[in-house]
Design an enzyme around this catalytic site. Sequence first.
Site: not given
Length: 930
Positions: A144, A586
């Site tokens: 990531h 999010k």
Amino acid sequence: MQPADKDLPLMDDIRLLGRILGDVIREQEGPRVYALVEQVRKLSVSFRRDADQEADRALKKLLESLSTGQTVGVIRAFTYFSHLANLAEDRHRIRRRAVHERAGDTQEGSIELALARLRAAGIAPQTIAQTLAGSHVAPVLTAHPTEVQRKSILDAERSIAQLLAERDDIQARARLYDGANDALTPRALAANEALLRARVTQLWQTRLLRYSKLTVADEIENALSYYEATFLREIPEIYAALENALGQHPVHSFLRMGQWIGGDRDGNPNATAQTLQYALGRQAEVALRHYLTEVHYLGGELSLSTRLVQVSAPMQALALRSPDRNEHRQDEPYRLALTGIYARLAATLKALTGGEAARHAVAPQNAYASAQEFLADLRVIEDSLTAHHGAALAAGRLHPLIRAVQVFGFHLATVDLRQSSDKHELVVAELLATARVQERYADLPEAGKRALLIRLLNDARPLRVVGARYSAHAQGELAIFETARALRERFGAEAIRHYIISHTETMSDLLEVLLLHKEVGLMSGTLDDAAARNQLIVVPLFETIADLRNAAPIMREFYALPGVAALVQRSGGEQDIMLGYSDSNKDGGIFTSNWELYRAEIALVQLFDELAASHGIQLRMFHGRGGTVGRGGGPSYQAILAQPPGTVRGQIRLTEQGEVIASKYANPEIGRRNLEILVAATLEATLLQPTKPAPKTFLAAAGQLSQASMAAYRALVYETPGFTEYFFNATPIREIAELNIGSRPAARKASQKIEDLRAIPWGFSWGQCRLTLPGWYGFGAAVAAFVNLQGKTPGAQLALLQRMYRQWPFFRTLLSNMDMVLAKSDLALAGRYSELVSDARLRKKVFAAIEAEWHSTADALSRITGDQQRLAHNSALARSIKHRFAYIDPLHHLQVELVRRWRAGQDDERVQTGIHISINGIAAGLRNTG
């Protein structure tokens, strides 16, 4: 033993490593830099431990006065200290586990305790073995954009960890002797310290940062280092422990490894058919070199002579097939056989990877056609040893090797393929337009897309037109599918099993991938063909709040289509569904994200239970969890046990991301502990978890909390004018995006919109500025709204929440994770970061809202749990955080100062270097990032 006493070895290690680091700084950088670092350290410790405000003011004044060169030196010192403190803590965890084991105590999350609980519940070993036979547990390593560790640093730190372990052994042996007359121990400790000093010097002189962007190949190599260090040896050990505990009942190879690196194309244009080939080629090389090494040593151990033992007929035949004609070994059938096996493995390595074995084979041999063929030869050796009372000889090396081959095959880990649904749509649209089947496919309504796709799935004709020229995107995507088919044939069906569709929003997203599978031959036959099969499991990934709510309806519609359920059943009867913790957080905040994930799981299990009447399809949840709590992080044991009743059933895959991989698996002993936790939690969740759903009052209350929490979260993040500007200025997000720490961009699109930012750097940035906002924001407002609900008694509402905390694992685990996140946050430091926002009105407005909600959430947690202090039930973590903060604080202050200079236009390369090293140090100090 007093709590302080048991931590004395930890404090000794930290002091030792700190002293060595100080000596290295003085030696390498001179006494002035050392004196400056010491001054900063003492002031920071005085403020943190004694709340000395004068020390705080002096520290800030000192740090602001430093030159750029001095600043970088101080940042390097405290960053390396964070790394060394992590190593000391890891060593202490291993030390404490050994103490528990010697005392006969079993730790929470251990396989021993899980099996003891199963026995206490009257569950027989045979039942446990049968459960494991139908189980599938797989941690999946992913790369990531916030994985900040260089492999060179990890390798040096592994050496330090090993030296700390050796130091423990020296001191343990010393306790057996009379200390007054022990001349050996001081010498051994001095030699050990000299080696530690060398490794710390190596660290100091090794770049922390990459000066070139990380490639997918680099990420593959980083991941492979964990197999060599941990997985290849520790996973067979876990199986051995299970088999020993379960007696005569064999244990199926249910624990396996997964990997995204090389196959994850979502938002990463650098992941291609070539990187997929490279990934599996290198994985095969690591597996085969491990087997070659073990077979070589096994040949040295099994020097058994037919003059003394009688081997089985298959064993004799295996020995006769060996190319080894050495006259000294003709009465040693095991050695002869293993020489032949080694030669075949060497040929396999050459055939699959092009590599050469470290030791030359005695003569060329044919390569193994499959891992099963290799395994069959090892079984012949095992059976023969057992027949002539040589089972003890098999236990040490042969059994772990057999288990390794069962688990890792020639592919090492199953590589998942992943791409975004909109990219598939582009390819399908181009194929259809070029074949003149459908112009402007993307403009069709969903019903029109479905009807067309089903018709095409029932049509045996290919879509590609011979001689037509397709776009680079279409060619690249189709190449991935074709390469996957070829690699499965080469490395085995386990090499690639899952195709994940990011941003699954409609049923057509699933049908498009099936159509592409059919186009390249991964799906054989047509949907209405009774013999049709698909080689890959099509895995929808539901990420946003809306998508999670639609997950079960979409899957219900998909399985209602004629031929779909039968196709899945014929193809192995498995359906993985991936749930995204990051984007849902999010999108809707921490509580709503967790609640909608919980609801989606319940609805999906109900659907597949209904399907079971006509089609036996195994549902497996794949949890896309990150390192931070805002992205589904937190203790894995509690997370698995907090799943809704009936949703585990021996089946779980979960991602291991970013710095989590290093913290969990860099050290073999800690790696084994973390793997055991997954196994223990899966067993307990499957066999001990209550099957009844949570009380309706709990579910209704969670729904109300979710609604209020999401409203509060979105009011701040998406509805507050200027919030995006605040975020991009009050966090180091822009500087994080410049770091060479991942092969894919930090944002999916080049924009300044929160929606387009990847969830990983979003969470990483909030951690750097010590607000950790995604892990708690909105809960305080939700509790206040719930307790003061019109027509309800506040006391009764609060009592309900307290009962939920005591009785409902989902609610308790979520609040426990929030508690940890708040403990790691620091409003005073976050306030320093907010000063980077030049618009004073915006700064005050947004920070005031965040600060108020922080206090509201902290108060809500205290009222519900009854704990006035954070981490009241995790004293070890509380102590760790308390000790760490004093060493992380200077990094924050200096990061803010350097970010201010950098954004003001000071283009000294050392300013940027200092910022990037501080990002690394803070990430190491907080021990979670993406």
